[in-house]
Design a protein around this motif. Structure first.
Motif, short mmCIF file in Angstrom:
data_model
loop_
_atom_site.label_atom_id
_atom_site.label_comp_id
_atom_site.label_asym_id
_atom_site.label_seq_id
_atom_site.Cartn_x
_atom_site.Cartn_y
_atom_site.Cartn_z
N GLY A 3 4.28 2.04 2.18
CA GLY A 3 5.69 1.91 1.81
C GLY A 3 5.97 2.35 0.39
O GLY A 3 7.08 2.19 -0.12
N GLY A 4 4.95 2.88 -0.28
CA GLY A 4 5.17 3.42 -1.62
C GLY A 4 4.91 2.45 -2.76
O GLY A 4 5.21 2.75 -3.91
N SER A 5 4.36 1.27 -2.47
CA SER A 5 4.02 0.34 -3.55
C SER A 5 2.59 0.63 -4.00
O SER A 5 1.63 0.33 -3.29
CB SER A 5 4.09 -1.11 -3.07
N VAL A 15 -4.70 2.38 -3.51
CA VAL A 15 -3.74 2.56 -4.60
C VAL A 15 -4.24 3.61 -5.60
O VAL A 15 -3.44 4.37 -6.16
CB VAL A 15 -3.38 1.24 -5.33
N ARG A 16 -5.54 3.66 -5.78
CA ARG A 16 -6.08 4.65 -6.71
C ARG A 16 -5.83 6.07 -6.23
O ARG A 16 -5.67 6.98 -7.03
CB ARG A 16 -7.58 4.45 -6.90
N ALA A 17 -5.82 6.24 -4.91
CA ALA A 17 -5.54 7.56 -4.34
C ALA A 17 -4.14 8.01 -4.75
O ALA A 17 -3.82 9.20 -4.70
CB ALA A 17 -5.69 7.52 -2.83
N HIS A 18 -3.27 7.05 -5.14
CA HIS A 18 -1.91 7.38 -5.58
C HIS A 18 -1.75 7.09 -7.06
O HIS A 18 -0.64 6.82 -7.52
CB HIS A 18 -0.88 6.56 -4.77
N GLU A 19 -2.86 7.11 -7.79
CA GLU A 19 -2.83 6.80 -9.21
C GLU A 19 -2.24 5.42 -9.48
O GLU A 19 -1.56 5.23 -10.50
CB GLU A 19 -2.05 7.85 -10.01
N GLY A 20 -2.41 4.52 -8.57
CA GLY A 20 -1.85 3.18 -8.72
C GLY A 20 -2.85 2.21 -9.32
O GLY A 20 -3.88 2.61 -9.87
N SER A 21 -2.54 0.93 -9.20
CA SER A 21 -3.43 -0.09 -9.74
C SER A 21 -3.43 -1.33 -8.85
O SER A 21 -2.47 -1.57 -8.12
CB SER A 21 -2.98 -0.49 -11.16
N LEU A 22 -4.53 -2.06 -8.88
CA LEU A 22 -4.60 -3.33 -8.17
C LEU A 22 -5.25 -4.33 -9.12
O LEU A 22 -6.41 -4.18 -9.48
CB LEU A 22 -5.40 -3.20 -6.86
N ARG A 23 -4.46 -5.30 -9.54
CA ARG A 23 -4.95 -6.31 -10.47
C ARG A 23 -5.02 -7.65 -9.76
O ARG A 23 -4.21 -7.94 -8.88
CB ARG A 23 -4.02 -6.42 -11.68
N LEU A 24 -6.01 -8.44 -10.15
CA LEU A 24 -6.16 -9.75 -9.53
C LEU A 24 -5.78 -10.84 -10.52
O LEU A 24 -6.00 -10.69 -11.73
CB LEU A 24 -7.61 -9.96 -9.10
N VAL A 25 -5.20 -11.92 -10.00
CA VAL A 25 -4.96 -13.11 -10.82
C VAL A 25 -5.84 -14.21 -10.24
O VAL A 25 -5.71 -14.56 -9.06
CB VAL A 25 -3.47 -13.52 -10.77
N CYS A 26 -6.76 -14.71 -11.07
CA CYS A 26 -7.65 -15.76 -10.59
C CYS A 26 -8.27 -16.51 -11.75
O CYS A 26 -8.78 -15.92 -12.69
CB CYS A 26 -8.77 -15.15 -9.73
#
Lengths: 113, 176
Positions: free
Chosen positions: A40-42, A70-81
């Motif tokens: 969906g583009g996020s 997400v990296r394939a779209h130059e994105g990011s994935l951050r975790l909160v823990c």
């Protein structure tokens, strides 16, 4: 205890709040959610793990899969823990080197600016 | 004679059943809270691995779990019915490969091999991007003593995990 998932938008980030148990049985649900968001583009995701009571290697696999997407779209994935028993699993597997892990959603969003 | 013995059909949903039973038995045995968390995760990984192995080679065979509680130790044995050594990645020293080695995270690899596996095939397990043996590597990081051996008659693999829970025994690892 099943898996609960809620998402909300914070600027150009999507926050995914995960609760309950992520295991071989429930992990597909989280995987679908992450795939849907990326399709969906996020591309900038913050996954809040504070409500996670259990995480196994299947769950780790899903998170790594999400990060790859997400990296394939130059994105990011951050975790909160901040839960020690969950952080320990990331440490044992060395995945603390792969995922940025934050102590709050605010911190994760600020780091992503 | 095990304290509790369990035999379940090789289905993912039953891994949770095994986890709940192991949690209940460890609680009853009075193991320290930190060890109880390790037991919960380790039994999950061992059972999930056994389910995968059985489904591949012997889907009708059950997974066998035995939990043994003594004053000083808590031992869980998980036995599959697959090919001996399936999903076991032995290290050069005969021990198990650590998770970070399996994932090729040391030395600092920007893009470990499993990383480039960007198949967007949604039917594939996401964990397929993970090397087989990760579950055992995680177990190695959690358990005081792990012993991997061949099953009886050369069928399957036996994963035996022991925690030293007694006060007299070496204190279990609190953090790594």
């Amino acid at each position: 205890m099943d898996l609960s998932l809620t998402t909300r938008q914070e600027g150009n980030h999507t926050v995914v709040v995960v609760g309950g148990e992520i295991d071989v049985y429930t992990a597909p649900k989280l995987r679908e959610q992450l795939i849907d968001l990326v399709s969906g583009g996020s591309y900038h995701l913050v996954v809040d793990m504070e409500g996670v009571e259990f995480l196994d290697s299947t769950g780790l696999g899903v998170l790594v899969g999400g990060l790859k997407r997400v990296r394939a779209h130059e994105g990011s994935l951050r975790l909160v823990c901040t839960q020690e028993r969950i952080l320990k699993i990331f440490r044992i597997t060395g995945l603390t080197k792969v995922f940025p892990i934050h102590s709050s959603i605010e911190e994760a969003l600020a780091a992503s600016e | 004679m095990p304290t509790v013995e369990l035999r379940f059909a090789a289905l993912n949903g039953h891994v949770r059943t095994a986890r709940m039973i192991a949690t209940a038995v460890s609680r009853r045995a009075g193991v320290p809270a930190g060890a109880a968390d390790e037991i919960k995760l380790a039994v999950t990984e061992a059972c999930a691995r056994a389910v995968r192995v059985n489904r591949r080679h012997s889907p009708d065979s059950p997974v066998h779990v035995a939990l043994v509680d003594t004053p000083d130790t808590f031992t869980i044995t998980v036995v599959d019915c697959g090919r001996a050594g399936d999903e076991v990645a032995p290290g050069p020293d005969g021990g198990l490969v650590t998770a970070s080695t399996l994932l090729d995270l040391e030395p600092e690899a920007a893009d470990p091999p499993w990383w480039s596996d960007t198949s967007d095939d949604d039917s594939a397990e996401d964990s397929a991007g993970f090397p087989p043996g990760l579950g055992l590597a995680l177990i190695e990081g959690l358990v005081d003593e792990v012993e991997i051996s061949r099953g009886p008659d050369g069928v399957g693999t036996v994963v035996a995990m022991t925690w030293h829970t007694g006060v007299e025994a070496a204190p279990y690892k609190t953090a790594r």
